[in-house]
Design a protein around this motif. Structure first.
Motif, PDB file in Angstrom:
ATOM      1  N   ALA A 154     -25.113  70.851   9.435  1.00 33.93           N
ATOM      2  CA  ALA A 154     -25.224  70.126   8.054  1.00 33.93           C
ATOM      3  C   ALA A 154     -25.010  68.850   8.247  1.00 33.93           C
ATOM      4  CB  ALA A 154     -24.474  71.228   7.177  1.00 33.93           C
ATOM      5  N   LYS A 155     -23.932  68.529   8.813  1.00 34.28           N
ATOM      6  CA  LYS A 155     -23.668  66.916   9.007  1.00 34.28           C
ATOM      7  C   LYS A 155     -24.592  66.283   9.441  1.00 34.28           C
ATOM      8  CE  LYS A 155     -20.546  63.668   8.468  1.00 34.28           C
ATOM      9  NZ  LYS A 155     -20.151  63.231   6.972  1.00 34.28           N
ATOM     10  N   THR A 156     -25.269  66.670  10.406  1.00 31.77           N
ATOM     11  CA  THR A 156     -26.514  66.096  11.012  1.00 31.77           C
ATOM     12  C   THR A 156     -27.421  65.651  10.096  1.00 31.77           C
ATOM     13  OG1 THR A 156     -25.720  66.922  13.235  1.00 31.77           O
ATOM     14  CG2 THR A 156     -27.961  65.911  12.917  1.00 31.77           C
ATOM     15  N   LEU A 157     -27.860  66.721   9.270  1.00 28.19           N
ATOM     16  CA  LEU A 157     -28.831  66.646   8.265  1.00 28.19           C
ATOM     17  C   LEU A 157     -28.556  65.518   7.416  1.00 28.19           C
ATOM     18  CD1 LEU A 157     -30.073  70.188   7.519  1.00 28.19           C
ATOM     19  CD2 LEU A 157     -31.427  68.622   8.541  1.00 28.19           C
ATOM     20  N   GLU A 158     -27.269  65.568   6.809  1.00 32.69           N
ATOM     21  CA  GLU A 158     -26.883  64.347   5.910  1.00 32.69           C
ATOM     22  C   GLU A 158     -27.032  63.210   6.465  1.00 32.69           C
ATOM     23  OE1 GLU A 158     -22.867  64.957   4.670  1.00 32.69           O
ATOM     24  OE2 GLU A 158     -23.142  67.147   4.190  1.00 32.69           O
ATOM     25  N   ILE A 159     -26.900  62.984   7.757  1.00 28.85           N
ATOM     26  CA  ILE A 159     -26.907  61.569   8.364  1.00 28.85           C
ATOM     27  C   ILE A 159     -28.327  61.306   8.403  1.00 28.85           C
ATOM     28  CG2 ILE A 159     -26.610  60.148  10.405  1.00 28.85           C
ATOM     29  CD1 ILE A 159     -23.907  61.984  10.977  1.00 28.85           C
ATOM     30  N   GLU A 546     -35.241  66.627  19.274  1.00 28.14           N
ATOM     31  CA  GLU A 546     -33.776  66.625  19.670  1.00 28.14           C
ATOM     32  C   GLU A 546     -33.557  65.273  20.080  1.00 28.14           C
ATOM     33  OE1 GLU A 546     -30.092  68.612  21.790  1.00 28.14           O
ATOM     34  OE2 GLU A 546     -32.205  69.217  22.272  1.00 28.14           O
ATOM     35  N   GLU A 547     -34.452  64.517  20.780  1.00 26.41           N
ATOM     36  CA  GLU A 547     -34.430  63.313  21.280  1.00 26.41           C
ATOM     37  C   GLU A 547     -34.050  62.078  20.053  1.00 26.41           C
ATOM     38  OE1 GLU A 547     -36.329  59.874  24.204  1.00 26.41           O
ATOM     39  OE2 GLU A 547     -37.343  61.835  23.872  1.00 26.41           O
ATOM     40  N   THR A 548     -34.888  62.324  19.217  1.00 27.52           N
ATOM     41  CA  THR A 548     -35.014  61.255  18.067  1.00 27.52           C
ATOM     42  C   THR A 548     -33.726  61.591  17.361  1.00 27.52           C
ATOM     43  OG1 THR A 548     -37.428  61.474  17.830  1.00 27.52           O
ATOM     44  CG2 THR A 548     -36.205  60.843  15.878  1.00 27.52           C
ATOM     45  N   VAL A 549     -33.366  62.990  16.833  1.00 25.68           N
ATOM     46  CA  VAL A 549     -32.194  63.233  16.122  1.00 25.68           C
ATOM     47  C   VAL A 549     -31.037  62.596  16.851  1.00 25.68           C
ATOM     48  CG1 VAL A 549     -30.568  64.933  15.332  1.00 25.68           C
ATOM     49  CG2 VAL A 549     -33.193  64.986  15.205  1.00 25.68           C
ATOM     50  N   LYS A 550     -30.773  62.695  18.135  1.00 32.11           N
ATOM     51  CA  LYS A 550     -29.743  62.182  18.928  1.00 32.11           C
ATOM     52  C   LYS A 550     -29.702  60.675  18.781  1.00 32.11           C
ATOM     53  CE  LYS A 550     -28.402  66.279  21.529  1.00 32.11           C
ATOM     54  NZ  LYS A 550     -27.257  66.386  20.970  1.00 32.11           N
ATOM     55  N   LYS A 551     -30.917  60.133  18.719  1.00 35.22           N
ATOM     56  CA  LYS A 551     -30.885  58.546  18.671  1.00 35.22           C
ATOM     57  C   LYS A 551     -30.286  57.781  17.420  1.00 35.22           C
ATOM     58  CE  LYS A 551     -34.722  56.831  20.301  1.00 35.22           C
ATOM     59  NZ  LYS A 551     -36.157  56.254  20.084  1.00 35.22           N
ATOM     60  N   ILE A 552     -30.638  58.886  16.245  1.00 37.48           N
ATOM     61  CA  ILE A 552     -30.349  58.417  15.019  1.00 37.48           C
ATOM     62  C   ILE A 552     -28.813  58.910  14.574  1.00 37.48           C
ATOM     63  CG2 ILE A 552     -30.869  58.601  12.403  1.00 37.48           C
ATOM     64  CD1 ILE A 552     -33.617  59.092  13.388  1.00 37.48           C
ATOM     65  N   GLY A 554     -26.432  60.417  16.640  1.00 41.73           N
ATOM     66  CA  GLY A 554     -25.587  60.396  17.874  1.00 41.73           C
ATOM     67  C   GLY A 554     -25.294  61.370  18.754  1.00 41.73           C
ATOM     68  N   PRO A 555     -24.895  61.271  19.865  1.00 46.78           N
ATOM     69  CA  PRO A 555     -24.750  62.319  20.973  1.00 46.78           C
ATOM     70  C   PRO A 555     -24.047  63.541  20.445  1.00 46.78           C
ATOM     71  CG  PRO A 555     -23.399  60.494  21.417  1.00 46.78           C
ATOM     72  CD  PRO A 555     -24.202  60.206  20.467  1.00 46.78           C
ATOM     73  N   GLY A 556     -23.245  63.345  19.508  1.00 49.06           N
ATOM     74  CA  GLY A 556     -22.424  64.558  19.106  1.00 49.06           C
ATOM     75  C   GLY A 556     -23.176  65.474  18.082  1.00 49.06           C
ATOM     76  N   SER A 557     -24.519  65.130  17.659  1.00 48.12           N
ATOM     77  CA  SER A 557     -25.297  65.823  16.708  1.00 48.12           C
ATOM     78  C   SER A 557     -25.578  67.141  17.023  1.00 48.12           C
ATOM     79  CB  SER A 557     -26.378  64.978  16.140  1.00 48.12           C
ATOM     80  OG  SER A 557     -26.964  64.596  17.264  1.00 48.12           O
ATOM     81  N   VAL A 558     -25.912  68.039  16.445  1.00 46.03           N
ATOM     82  CA  VAL A 558     -26.527  69.483  16.783  1.00 46.03           C
ATOM     83  C   VAL A 558     -27.750  69.504  16.063  1.00 46.03           C
ATOM     84  CG1 VAL A 558     -26.226  71.810  16.315  1.00 46.03           C
ATOM     85  CG2 VAL A 558     -24.013  70.557  16.889  1.00 46.03           C
ATOM     86  N   TRP A 559     -28.745  70.025  17.075  1.00 46.02           N
ATOM     87  CA  TRP A 559     -29.926  70.433  16.533  1.00 46.02           C
ATOM     88  C   TRP A 559     -30.589  71.720  17.077  1.00 46.02           C
ATOM     89  CZ3 TRP A 559     -31.575  68.068  12.431  1.00 46.02           C
ATOM     90  CH2 TRP A 559     -32.886  68.226  12.035  1.00 46.02           C
ATOM     91  N   PRO A 560     -31.088  72.613  16.290  1.00 43.17           N
ATOM     92  CA  PRO A 560     -31.320  73.919  16.707  1.00 43.17           C
ATOM     93  C   PRO A 560     -32.201  73.793  17.852  1.00 43.17           C
ATOM     94  CG  PRO A 560     -32.209  73.651  14.555  1.00 43.17           C
ATOM     95  CD  PRO A 560     -31.458  72.242  15.032  1.00 43.17           C
ATOM     96  N   GLU A 561     -31.883  74.876  18.826  1.00 40.01           N
ATOM     97  CA  GLU A 561     -32.997  75.153  19.858  1.00 40.01           C
ATOM     98  C   GLU A 561     -33.964  76.462  19.505  1.00 40.01           C
ATOM     99  OE1 GLU A 561     -30.683  75.309  23.396  1.00 40.01           O
ATOM    100  OE2 GLU A 561     -30.042  73.164  23.297  1.00 40.01           O
ATOM    101  N   PHE A 562     -33.405  77.029  18.590  1.00 43.56           N
ATOM    102  CA  PHE A 562     -34.268  78.376  18.308  1.00 43.56           C
ATOM    103  C   PHE A 562     -34.875  78.307  17.163  1.00 43.56           C
ATOM    104  CE2 PHE A 562     -29.931  78.533  17.040  1.00 43.56           C
ATOM    105  CZ  PHE A 562     -29.766  78.977  15.604  1.00 43.56           C
ATOM    106  N   SER A 563     -35.671  79.247  16.387  1.00 43.68           N
ATOM    107  CA  SER A 563     -36.447  78.965  15.295  1.00 43.68           C
ATOM    108  C   SER A 563     -35.890  78.232  14.092  1.00 43.68           C
ATOM    109  CB  SER A 563     -36.645  80.428  14.427  1.00 43.68           C
ATOM    110  OG  SER A 563     -37.551  80.207  13.356  1.00 43.68           O
ATOM    111  N   ARG A 564     -36.455  77.155  13.925  1.00 38.38           N
ATOM    112  CA  ARG A 564     -36.099  76.260  13.084  1.00 38.38           C
ATOM    113  C   ARG A 564     -36.343  76.404  11.534  1.00 38.38           C
ATOM    114  NH1 ARG A 564     -37.773  70.318  15.655  1.00 38.38           N
ATOM    115  NH2 ARG A 564     -36.739  70.797  17.441  1.00 38.38           N
TER     116      ARG A 564
END
Length: 686
Positions: A154-159, A546-552, A554-564
């Motif tokens: 959720a915090k990743t989505l806000e960012i 996931e690469e784009t998300v972590k670039k924006i 940060g490396p501590g962000s969480v992005w799902p690996e299963f069904s989005r």
């Protein structure tokens, strides 16, 4: 031109006339007819919108002479409303949807503590623990891990959301203020959610993330024209191509980005199926279309299709209110009407051109796949149920009569004053033209000789002043106009200018009423923004890697690996209520001050939550509470008291602060804090 050679080989862009079979051509023509029919069906509403745009800009109707007295109170009302409704970018909050996460645990803390003690005792006694207790602890641990993962997502989505609204090519805040202003003027406004892919040029004017996609698309289109022999060596487009290529070559880094984009089409550019019953969610509509006026070159750059001249040409003086030009009179400045259509019945999206017998973009699954299907979001403030017209009335329509009456009243007063200017009457034929000129244009303290005045004749017998009609203020009063404005749109005279004798109590009551109306409109705006942000969150989960998300984020962000899609059901984005409007800081702070003593005495109230409430009412939303507060640390006052009283524990209530209750630190070593002579600072020997 170097590196570009014309050849007779296959053309870079297909420029042949479309050879469409019977059923395909019939379907395209049917869509063109349906769109034009719905456009004509809503024609009166569109004409009213255009008339309201002009009326709000000038403060007068078209038949009101430009030299007449005009006071534009409508524009003042709209500016005041926009300032109250949208003052800053909204704050999106991602939350977990409420769910029953525990399969075994009943939520009772006593049962959890009992299971923990049973497992601990079995471990100490080196025997096998109760399987039920182990299962309960495992269930709680698994649920907590899932919650922590979703909270971090959720915090990743806000960012990500706040990042992309900051990266729009057109400033998001200014575009949103224009959206609110458009809803006030036209009755309805729209936001369109899209997704920009790498090196893709979008057809919308505003929906773009700033990068080099536009330049590269332009270069590719001109290069294709030259390669296909469509332009000569002395064409100015070649010089334009050379300049753009040199400019790109000088850049050390060419940035190409992707992500969600927001477009703000005009109210007349969204054409809705005439079967639609309500604009909010487009209930009952089978399709909607976004109309864009584009030149053939723009179509070529965006869709890589050369439509030639086989389309219905429209004049460019008014791109959405136009009449087709005769086909035999080709104009290089003419535009085509491009329609991007979302067909809910088939679940597809396609692009066609008025008068062109083929698709610019074939029917396919929409690029923006949303749960609600429609990528267009509606904002309206004056929704009224009407079976004949689905478009709501605007504030301009509501205030039109008052605006006209105010203009007429002020113009009538001006005419009355003009009519009452000094004027004189003389017998016909007594004054010559020379005498009239002397009387009309004489300087101060002049001695005037009149040919018509006989010796010894009194001037009063020759010339007499005419009495004008006295001005009755009741004939030209405007208080009743502002009373009607207050009753209709909620703006009182004090909001539009100085009051005319209204008491403080009356003004306060009117302002409270206006505040309630504004709060209702803020709720409408927040609801639309919440729906937009929620769909944007779904889109990011589906499209971003996931690469784009972590670039924006940060490396501590969480992005799902299963069904989005499953994650979209777990987490949703919404706009924090009232975060986009201008806060009433004085009233909110006063309410918090009254409630604070009670809140501070309630056991278990989080200090982090209370700090957020205070800072929000101070309008300091930019402060990161997570950075400021560390869980488990004492307050600054407690730390300062501890640092100033480093006494060992004695166990004696008379000297040990720990034995004196909550105020022990304040009672310790009072003699130490008594003022006294200060030790001198040591000086260095020179």
């Amino acid at each position: 031109m170097e590196n570009i050679e014309s050849s007779d080989a296959a053309q870079v862009i297909d420029r042949s006339e479309p050879e469409t079979d019977g059923s395909r051509l019939a379907l395209i023509k049917r869509w063109i007819e349906d769109i034009n029919a719905s456009k004509n069906h809503h024609g009166r509403a569109f004409d009213k919108m255009r008339d309201n745009m002009s009326y709000a800009k000038t403060g007068k109707s078209k038949d009101w002479d430009d030299d007449n007295y005009t006071v534009n109170i409508i524009q003042r009302h709209i500016n005041q409303s926009v300032a109250s409704l949208y003052a800053k970018n909204p704050r999106a909050v991602a939350k977990r949807r409420p769910r029953l996460h525990y399969k075994i645990w009943d939520g009772n803390q006593e049962s959890l503590m009992g299971a923990s003690q049973a497992v601990l005792a079995a471990s100490q006694e080196r025997r096998q623990a109760d399987p039920l207790a182990m299962a309960l602890l495992g269930d709680v641990q698994e649920a907590h891990q899932q919650k922590r993962m979703l909270d971090k997502l959720a915090k990743t989505l806000e960012i990500l959301f706040h990042y992309y609204i900051d990266e729009q090519q057109t400033n998001f805040k200014r575009s949103m203020k224009q959206l609110v202003r458009r809803a006030k003027v036209c009755g309805v406004s729209y936001v369109k959610l899209g997704f920009q892919r790498l090196m893709e040029k979008r057809p919308e004017i505003a929906a773009q993330i700033a990068d080099v996609a536009n330049q590269i698309s332009r270069i590719e289109a001109i290069t294709a024209d030259y390669a296909d022999g469509e332009i000569d060596d002395d064409d100015p487009k070649l010089e334009e191509l050379r300049i753009m290529m040199e400019e790109l070559q000088t850049k050390e880094l060419m940035i190409a980005r992707e992500g969600p984009v927001f477009d703000f089409p005009r109210s007349t550019e969204i054409i809705v199926d005439k079967k639609c019953r309500h604009l909010n969610g487009f209930a009952g509509a089978g399709w909607i279309a976004h109309e864009m006026a584009m030149s053939s070159d723009e179509i070529k750059e965006t869709y890589e299709v050369d439509i030639g001249s086989s389309f219905t040409q429209y004049k460019t003086d008014n791109r959405t209110n136009k009449k087709p030009q005769p086909e035999e009179k080709e104009d290089s400045n003419s535009t085509a009407l491009v329609w991007e259509v979302w067909d809910k019945d088939t679940g597809t999206c396609f692009t066609i051109v008025d008068g062109y017998n083929d698709y610019l973009k074939e029917p396919a699954t929409p690029d923006v796949q949303l749960e609600r299907f429609w990528p267009v979001f509606t904002l309206a403030f004056n929704d009224i149920e009407d079976e004949e017209d689905i478009y709501p009335i605007s504030d301009v329509d509501l205030m039109r009569s008052m605006q006209d009456e105010y203009n007429r009243s002020r113009e009538g007063l001006r005419e009355h004053r003009r009519a009452n200017r000094p004027k004189y009457a003389v017998p016909k034929g007594r004054l010559e033209d020379e005498d009239k000129a002397k009387l009309e244009n004489h300087p101060a303290n002049a001695v005037i000789e009149l040919n018509a005045l006989a010796a010894g004749e009194s001037i009063d017998k020759l010339i007499q002043a005419m009495r004008g009609a006295p001005i009755d203020p009741a004939l030209y009063e405007t208080n009743s106009v502002f009373e009607d404005v207050l009753r209709v749109v909620g703006s009182q005279e004090a909001n539009l200018g100085g009051t005319s004798g209204a008491t403080a109590t009356e003004s306060s009551i009117a302002e409270n009423s206006r505040g309630a109306s504004v709060a209702s409109n803020v709720d409408d705006l927040d609801d639309m923004l919440s729906e937009l942000s929620g769909s944007c969150g779904q889109l990011m989960l589906l499209e971003l890697d996931e690469e784009t998300v972590k670039k924006i984020a940060g490396p501590g962000s969480v992005w799902p690996e299963f069904s989005r899609e499953e994650i979209a059901e777990e987490v949703f984005l919404k706009i924090r209520a009232g975060s986009s409007g201008r806060p009433n800081k004085a009233a909110e702070l006063a309410n918090l001050e009254r409630a604070a003593p009670t809140i501070l005495q309630i056991p278990g109230v989080s200090p982090v939550w209370f700090a957020k409430q205070v800072l929000e009412r101070l309008d300091e939303a930019g402060i990161d509470i997570d950075e400021a507060i560390v869980e488990g640390m004492p307050s600054m006052i407690a730390m300062n008291q501890a640092a100033g009283n480093p006494q060992p524990a004695t166990g004696d209530p008379a000297s040990d602060p720990a034995q004196q209750g909550a105020n022990g630190a304040s009672n310790a070593s009072q003699a130490r804090r008594q003022p006294g002579p200060q030790a001198a600072y040591p000086t260095s020997a020179n």
